[in-house]
Motif scaffolding. Structure first.
Motif, PDB file in Angstrom:
ATOM      1  N   ASN A  91       0.853  -1.180   0.000  1.00 12.80           N
ATOM      2  CA  ASN A  91       0.000   0.000   0.000  1.00 12.80           C
ATOM      3  C   ASN A  91       0.893   1.236   0.000  1.00 12.80           C
ATOM      4  O   ASN A  91       1.418   1.645   1.043  1.00 12.80           O
ATOM      5  CB  ASN A  91      -0.915  -0.012   1.228  1.00 12.80           C
ATOM      6  N   ARG A  92       1.109   1.823  -1.192  1.00 13.36           N
ATOM      7  CA  ARG A  92       2.038   2.954  -1.298  1.00 13.36           C
ATOM      8  C   ARG A  92       1.554   4.145  -0.483  1.00 13.36           C
ATOM      9  O   ARG A  92       2.351   4.846   0.138  1.00 13.36           O
ATOM     10  CB  ARG A  92       2.237   3.361  -2.763  1.00 13.36           C
ATOM     11  N   ARG A  93       0.242   4.371  -0.480  1.00 12.85           N
ATOM     12  CA  ARG A  93      -0.286   5.521   0.255  1.00 12.85           C
ATOM     13  C   ARG A  93       0.027   5.418   1.738  1.00 12.85           C
ATOM     14  O   ARG A  93       0.452   6.395   2.376  1.00 12.85           O
ATOM     15  CB  ARG A  93      -1.801   5.606   0.041  1.00 12.85           C
ATOM     16  N   ALA A  94      -0.169   4.219   2.300  1.00 15.73           N
ATOM     17  CA  ALA A  94       0.130   4.026   3.721  1.00 15.73           C
ATOM     18  C   ALA A  94       1.616   4.198   4.000  1.00 15.73           C
ATOM     19  O   ALA A  94       2.015   4.765   5.022  1.00 15.73           O
ATOM     20  CB  ALA A  94      -0.353   2.647   4.172  1.00 15.73           C
ATOM     21  N   LEU A  95       2.450   3.707   3.076  1.00 10.55           N
ATOM     22  CA  LEU A  95       3.897   3.847   3.235  1.00 10.55           C
ATOM     23  C   LEU A  95       4.293   5.319   3.180  1.00 10.55           C
ATOM     24  O   LEU A  95       5.093   5.793   4.012  1.00 10.55           O
ATOM     25  CB  LEU A  95       4.612   3.053   2.143  1.00 10.55           C
ATOM     26  N   TYR A  96       3.743   6.061   2.244  1.00 10.25           N
ATOM     27  CA  TYR A  96       4.069   7.472   2.120  1.00 10.25           C
ATOM     28  C   TYR A  96       3.608   8.262   3.353  1.00 10.25           C
ATOM     29  O   TYR A  96       4.306   9.162   3.826  1.00 10.25           O
ATOM     30  CB  TYR A  96       3.419   8.058   0.868  1.00 10.25           C
ATOM     31  N   TYR A 126      12.885  -1.479   1.750  1.00  9.81           N
ATOM     32  CA  TYR A 126      13.167  -2.140   0.467  1.00  9.81           C
ATOM     33  C   TYR A 126      12.135  -1.731  -0.578  1.00  9.81           C
ATOM     34  O   TYR A 126      12.479  -1.422  -1.733  1.00  9.81           O
ATOM     35  CB  TYR A 126      13.128  -3.655   0.632  1.00  9.81           C
ATOM     36  N   ALA A 127      10.865  -1.735  -0.197  1.00 17.14           N
ATOM     37  CA  ALA A 127       9.794  -1.406  -1.147  1.00 17.14           C
ATOM     38  C   ALA A 127       9.923   0.031  -1.623  1.00 17.14           C
ATOM     39  O   ALA A 127       9.705   0.333  -2.809  1.00 17.14           O
ATOM     40  CB  ALA A 127       8.435  -1.634  -0.493  1.00 17.14           C
ATOM     41  N   CYS A 177       8.815   2.021  -5.742  1.00 17.17           N
ATOM     42  CA  CYS A 177       8.102   3.296  -5.793  1.00 17.17           C
ATOM     43  C   CYS A 177       8.671   4.196  -6.888  1.00 17.17           C
ATOM     44  O   CYS A 177       9.895   4.285  -7.043  1.00 17.17           O
ATOM     45  CB  CYS A 177       8.175   4.001  -4.445  1.00 17.17           C
ATOM     46  N   PRO A 178       7.811   4.869  -7.660  1.00 20.36           N
ATOM     47  CA  PRO A 178       8.289   5.755  -8.727  1.00 20.36           C
ATOM     48  C   PRO A 178       9.173   6.872  -8.175  1.00 20.36           C
ATOM     49  O   PRO A 178       8.875   7.460  -7.130  1.00 20.36           O
ATOM     50  CB  PRO A 178       6.994   6.319  -9.323  1.00 20.36           C
ATOM     51  N   LEU A 179      10.247   7.167  -8.899  1.00 20.84           N
ATOM     52  CA  LEU A 179      11.189   8.190  -8.446  1.00 20.84           C
ATOM     53  C   LEU A 179      10.503   9.534  -8.255  1.00 20.84           C
ATOM     54  O   LEU A 179      10.753  10.229  -7.268  1.00 20.84           O
ATOM     55  CB  LEU A 179      12.344   8.320  -9.441  1.00 20.84           C
ATOM     56  N   GLN A 180       9.647   9.929  -9.182  1.00 19.77           N
ATOM     57  CA  GLN A 180       8.999  11.231  -9.066  1.00 19.77           C
ATOM     58  C   GLN A 180       8.212  11.336  -7.762  1.00 19.77           C
ATOM     59  O   GLN A 180       8.205  12.376  -7.109  1.00 19.77           O
ATOM     60  CB  GLN A 180       8.077  11.467 -10.261  1.00 19.77           C
ATOM     61  N   GLU A 181       7.557  10.251  -7.369  1.00 16.41           N
ATOM     62  CA  GLU A 181       6.760  10.270  -6.148  1.00 16.41           C
ATOM     63  C   GLU A 181       7.636  10.365  -4.904  1.00 16.41           C
ATOM     64  O   GLU A 181       7.359  11.157  -3.990  1.00 16.41           O
ATOM     65  CB  GLU A 181       5.871   9.031  -6.082  1.00 16.41           C
ATOM     66  N   ILE A 182       8.702   9.550  -4.850  1.00 13.39           N
ATOM     67  CA  ILE A 182       9.502   9.567  -3.620  1.00 13.39           C
ATOM     68  C   ILE A 182      10.374  10.815  -3.538  1.00 13.39           C
ATOM     69  O   ILE A 182      10.666  11.302  -2.447  1.00 13.39           O
ATOM     70  CB  ILE A 182      10.347   8.283  -3.452  1.00 13.39           C
ATOM     71  N   ALA A 183      10.772  11.371  -4.699  1.00 12.23           N
ATOM     72  CA  ALA A 183      11.524  12.629  -4.665  1.00 12.23           C
ATOM     73  C   ALA A 183      10.643  13.750  -4.131  1.00 12.23           C
ATOM     74  O   ALA A 183      11.082  14.569  -3.308  1.00 12.23           O
ATOM     75  CB  ALA A 183      12.044  12.960  -6.057  1.00 12.23           C
ATOM     76  N   LEU A 227      19.500  10.299  -7.476  1.00 10.20           N
ATOM     77  CA  LEU A 227      18.353  11.002  -6.905  1.00 10.20           C
ATOM     78  C   LEU A 227      17.481  10.058  -6.084  1.00 10.20           C
ATOM     79  O   LEU A 227      16.930  10.441  -5.046  1.00 10.20           O
ATOM     80  CB  LEU A 227      17.538  11.663  -8.012  1.00 10.20           C
ATOM     81  N   ARG A 228      17.376   8.818  -6.508  1.00 13.13           N
ATOM     82  CA  ARG A 228      16.647   7.830  -5.717  1.00 13.13           C
ATOM     83  C   ARG A 228      17.364   7.596  -4.383  1.00 13.13           C
ATOM     84  O   ARG A 228      16.715   7.503  -3.329  1.00 13.13           O
ATOM     85  CB  ARG A 228      16.510   6.522  -6.502  1.00 13.13           C
ATOM     86  N   VAL A 229      18.677   7.489  -4.414  1.00 11.24           N
ATOM     87  CA  VAL A 229      19.447   7.310  -3.180  1.00 11.24           C
ATOM     88  C   VAL A 229      19.217   8.488  -2.235  1.00 11.24           C
ATOM     89  O   VAL A 229      19.000   8.309  -1.027  1.00 11.24           O
ATOM     90  CB  VAL A 229      20.946   7.133  -3.497  1.00 11.24           C
ATOM     91  N   ILE A 230      19.278   9.707  -2.768  1.00 12.61           N
ATOM     92  CA  ILE A 230      19.062  10.899  -1.941  1.00 12.61           C
ATOM     93  C   ILE A 230      17.667  10.876  -1.321  1.00 12.61           C
ATOM     94  O   ILE A 230      17.492  11.106  -0.111  1.00 12.61           O
ATOM     95  CB  ILE A 230      19.262  12.178  -2.782  1.00 12.61           C
ATOM     96  N   ALA A 231      16.657  10.622  -2.142  1.00 13.94           N
ATOM     97  CA  ALA A 231      15.280  10.643  -1.649  1.00 13.94           C
ATOM     98  C   ALA A 231      15.049   9.583  -0.591  1.00 13.94           C
ATOM     99  O   ALA A 231      14.459   9.853   0.472  1.00 13.94           O
ATOM    100  CB  ALA A 231      14.314  10.455  -2.815  1.00 13.94           C
ATOM    101  N   VAL A 232      15.514   8.377  -0.840  1.00 19.44           N
ATOM    102  CA  VAL A 232      15.311   7.300   0.126  1.00 19.44           C
ATOM    103  C   VAL A 232      16.115   7.560   1.397  1.00 19.44           C
ATOM    104  O   VAL A 232      15.662   7.244   2.501  1.00 19.44           O
ATOM    105  CB  VAL A 232      15.657   5.940  -0.514  1.00 19.44           C
ATOM    106  N   SER A 233      17.280   8.162   1.261  1.00 14.98           N
ATOM    107  CA  SER A 233      18.057   8.517   2.448  1.00 14.98           C
ATOM    108  C   SER A 233      17.264   9.468   3.338  1.00 14.98           C
ATOM    109  O   SER A 233      17.218   9.302   4.567  1.00 14.98           O
ATOM    110  CB  SER A 233      19.381   9.168   2.047  1.00 14.98           C
TER     111      SER A 233
END
Length: 372
Positions: free
Chosen positions: A2-7, A22-23, A28-34, A278-284
């Motif tokens: 459930n991406r919404r719950a995760l976000y 991990y998920a 998750c799409p880069l644009q969303e997590i950024a 950018l994914r690394v930065i966002a997830v960090s």
């Protein structure tokens, strides 16, 4: 998943489970997590329109090292008398005087695991620098160097840290982390103190309220999940920091550069992707909910990627690095001066703020020695 719950959990700045982390990285799409990381950044830092930066100089104490890191071109073995050096007092004076002229307030002092340099050498070095330059901050060594000095000197790492602080150590860099995974460490840094040693030294530094930073060098032999495991180790170590102590002030991920390294000769080359960075930065930003500052490594990824990182969770551009030898020797050739880094921050839509190692604002223009 459930991406919404995760976000929503990320927005609440709650610790993610391993599976959730991990998920976040894998699915998750880069644009969303950024975008999500940018929202978390704005809720985390004191002023979301400000991006900080620093003036310091990276001076290598010595290039002699017995760790055998396969990603480092700078080191040499003790028997290599033509290349081996230990920086002299006169060289320190010249480098520090020039740093002060340019508005710097700090030395990033690092070297190798020299088999003959024990605690007394470093105590005398730090004391002599502080005697000559009382206001100069020493952001020095790293957990592997502390562990090595302790072993050479017959001390515990806690005793070593106490003596280094008493001699003038102001803060401890996150150097030597690479990827905090035993298998990765054996593959790329066979002679360096292990993962648990790095964690122990950093925890002891936190107990002493010695400010520290954390790093991750990625893009070599590690898997994406080992990157996430690294972040989780950093997060959990920060959670053990006593309340009111500095702990990890910042986290800096940077890309492995392979040119001329032993890893390159083994077929492991730089696999740099701006989107992956950018994914690394966002997830960090999202995993490290308990670390305020995430730094964009312009030295290894370049101006444009670093600017986008400021919209993907990063809030700091690091230092102009008056001098840097180790990463540059493996193919990182990006450069900034003070005007350039300020212009890059403004181009990205932010206000630049000069800072010190503790992320306290410094006035700009600084009054340099040349202006005094």
């Amino acid at each position: 998943m459930n991406r919404r719950a995760l976000y929503d959990k990320c927005l609440r700045r709650e610790p993610l489970s391993r599976a959730e982390a991990y998920a976040l990285y894998e699915a998750c799409p880069l644009q969303e997590i950024a975008s999500l990381a940018d929202r978390v950044r704005r809720a985390t830092v004191p002023d979301p329109q400000v991006v900080t930066w620093q003036i310091d100089r990276n001076v290598n104490i010595t290039n002699v090292c017995v760790s055998g890191c396969k990603f480092c071109n700078f080191h040499c073995k003790p028997r290599d008398r033509e290349r081996a050096f230990v920086t002299t007092p006169a060289a320190y004076r010249a480098k520090i005087d020039r740093t002060l002229e340019l508005g710097g307030d700090q030395l990033l002092l690092q070297g190798g695991l020299h088999p003959k340099l024990g605690i007394e050498f470093y105590e005398e070095l730090f004391r002599s620098l502080k005697r000559s330059y009382p206001a100069l901050r020493l952001h020095a060594l790293g957990a592997p160097e502390v562990a090595h000095i302790a072993r050479v000197s017959g001390l515990t790492t806690m005793e070593t840290l106490r003596r280094l602080v008493a001699a003038g150590l102001d803060s401890l860099p996150g150097a030597g982390a690479e990827i905090l995974d035993p298998d990765v460490r054996r593959a790329i840094s066979p002679g360096k103190p292990g993962v648990e040693s790095w964690i122990e030294v950093m925890h002891e530094a936190h107990l002493l309220n010695l400010p520290t930073s954390a790093t991750m060098m990625y893009g070599h032999v590690e898997t994406p999940r080992q990157r996430i495991d690294h972040l989780l180790r950093i997060r959990d170590l920060q959670a053990r920091c006593p309340e009111g102590h500095y702990g990890f002030i910042a986290f800096i991920p940077w890309i492995f550069r392979s040119t001329g390294t032993e890893l390159e000769r083994e077929g492991i080359t730089t696999r740099f992707s701006p989107l992956e960075y950018l994914r690394v930065i966002a997830v960090s930003r999202l995993v490290l909910h308990n670390i305020r500052n995430i730094q964009a490594s312009w030295l290894t990824v370049g101006r444009q990627t670093a600017q986008v990182a400021l919209h993907s969770g990063a809030n700091d551009m690091g230092s102009i690095m008056i001098e840097e030898n180790v990463v540059s020797s493996a193919g990182a050739h990006n450069r900034f001066d003070a005007e350039g880094i300020r212009a890059a921050i403004r181009e990205a839509g932010f206000e630049p703020q000069l800072r010190d190692q503790l992320y306290r604002p410094r006035p700009w223009p600084v009054k340099t020695a040349a202006q005094a």
